[in-house]
Design an enzyme around this catalytic site. Structure first.
Site, PDB file in Angstrom:
ATOM      1  CG  HIS A   1      -0.285  -0.340   2.482  1.00 56.91           C
ATOM      2  ND1 HIS A   1      -0.025  -1.647   2.854  1.00 56.91           N
ATOM      3  CD2 HIS A   1       0.064   0.410   3.598  1.00 56.91           C
ATOM      4  CE1 HIS A   1       0.579  -1.542   4.052  1.00 56.91           C
ATOM      5  NE2 HIS A   1       0.663  -0.382   4.429  1.00 56.91           N
TER       6      HIS A   1
ATOM      7  CG  HIS B   1       0.877   5.280   4.027  1.00 58.54           C
ATOM      8  ND1 HIS B   1       0.140   5.308   4.986  1.00 58.54           N
ATOM      9  CD2 HIS B   1       1.753   4.063   3.828  1.00 58.54           C
ATOM     10  CE1 HIS B   1       0.051   4.217   5.794  1.00 58.54           C
ATOM     11  NE2 HIS B   1       1.181   3.466   4.911  1.00 58.54           N
TER      12      HIS B   1
HETATM   13  P1  AMP Z   1       1.430   0.197   7.233  1.00 58.98           P
HETATM   14  O1  AMP Z   1       2.023   0.770   8.897  1.00 58.98           O
HETATM   15  O2  AMP Z   1       2.475   1.209   6.228  1.00 58.98           O
HETATM   16  O3  AMP Z   1       1.341  -1.057   6.910  1.00 58.98           O
HETATM   17  O4  AMP Z   1       0.292   1.116   7.327  1.00 58.98           O
HETATM   18  C1  AMP Z   1      -1.148   0.572   7.377  1.00 58.98           C
HETATM   19  C2  AMP Z   1      -2.098   1.424   7.386  1.00 58.98           C
HETATM   20  O5  AMP Z   1      -3.519   0.685   7.183  1.00 58.98           O
HETATM   21  C3  AMP Z   1      -2.366   2.383   8.710  1.00 58.98           C
HETATM   22  O6  AMP Z   1      -2.103   3.733   8.397  1.00 58.98           O
HETATM   23  C4  AMP Z   1      -3.839   1.867   9.220  1.00 58.98           C
HETATM   24  O7  AMP Z   1      -4.438   3.005   9.652  1.00 58.98           O
HETATM   25  C5  AMP Z   1      -4.516   1.470   8.023  1.00 58.98           C
HETATM   26  N1  AMP Z   1      -5.184   0.620   8.056  1.00 58.98           N
HETATM   27  C6  AMP Z   1      -5.423  -0.587   8.982  1.00 58.98           C
HETATM   28  N2  AMP Z   1      -6.844  -1.241   8.601  1.00 58.98           N
HETATM   29  C7  AMP Z   1      -7.343  -0.470   7.938  1.00 58.98           C
HETATM   30  C8  AMP Z   1      -9.045  -0.426   7.422  1.00 58.98           C
HETATM   31  N3  AMP Z   1      -9.677  -1.451   7.572  1.00 58.98           N
HETATM   32  N4  AMP Z   1      -9.330   0.278   6.815  1.00 58.98           N
HETATM   33  C9  AMP Z   1      -8.504   1.390   6.317  1.00 58.98           C
HETATM   34  N5  AMP Z   1      -7.070   1.694   6.629  1.00 58.98           N
HETATM   35  C10 AMP Z   1      -6.626   0.873   7.474  1.00 58.98           C
END
Ligand code: AMP
Ligand code: ZN
Length: 142
Positions: A102, A104
């Site tokens: 993902h 950001h």
């Molecule tokens: P990372 O630390 O780069 O793996 O970021 C994961 C991101 O996914 C975090 O910023 C979370 O807030 C976001 N996240 C986790 N679950 C969900 C969800 N169900 N819907 C939207 N964002 C999510």
């Protein structure tokens, strides 16, 4: 390619979990992060389950970046942000929590708090810098 995966983002792709969708096409989906650094913080994900950007096919790599770029421009215009960060945490030690690639897109504002507060290092000397570059170049084509 596997969409038969129980990861949270695969479940969002299949609409088994709710999300606030911003954009979708044949290769990617973009939606709001539920715990934003700033309002408008969103995520662009490939519609193929890969833990790492390194195994993601290049058409997906390209598409997540081009969509993130458009979303960055859109958050600046729509939310009167001053700038945006594109951030991809690849691997647990890099801060990756969700094991599905993902990117950001984080709207940023003047006088914002920093995302990182890194203690920067220096190379020991020129030789150390050149050796590091040589090691990376040797593995680039593999
Ligand atoms: P990372 O630390 O780069 O793996 O970021 C994961 C991101 O996914 C975090 O910023 C979370 O807030 C976001 N996240 C986790 N679950 C969900 C969800 N169900 N819907 C939207 N964002 C999510
Ligand atoms: Zn997944």
């Amino acid at each position: 390619m596997s969409l038969i995966n129980d990861c949270v983002f695969c479940r969002i792709i299949r609409s088994e979990l709710p999300s606030t969708r911003l954009y979708e096409d044949d290769l990617v989906l973009a939606f709001l992060d539920i715990a934003p650094f700033n309002p408008g913080h969103c995520l662009v994900i490939p519609k193929q389950h890969h833990h790492s950007i390194t195994t993601l096919p290049t058409e997906y790599q390209g598409r997540i970046m081009s969509v993130a770029s458009k979303l960055g421009a859109a958050v600046v215009r729509s939310l009167e942000a001053d700038a945006f960060n594109l951030l991809l945490n690849n691997g647990t030690c890099a801060g990756q929590e969700v094991p599905h690639v993902h990117l950001h897109v984080i709207p940023r504002f003047r006088d914002d708090r920093p995302i990182f507060n890194p203690a920067k290092q220096q190379y020991k000397d020129q030789a150390h810098m050149q050796e590091t570059a040589a090691k990376i170049r040797a593995k680039l084509g593999e």
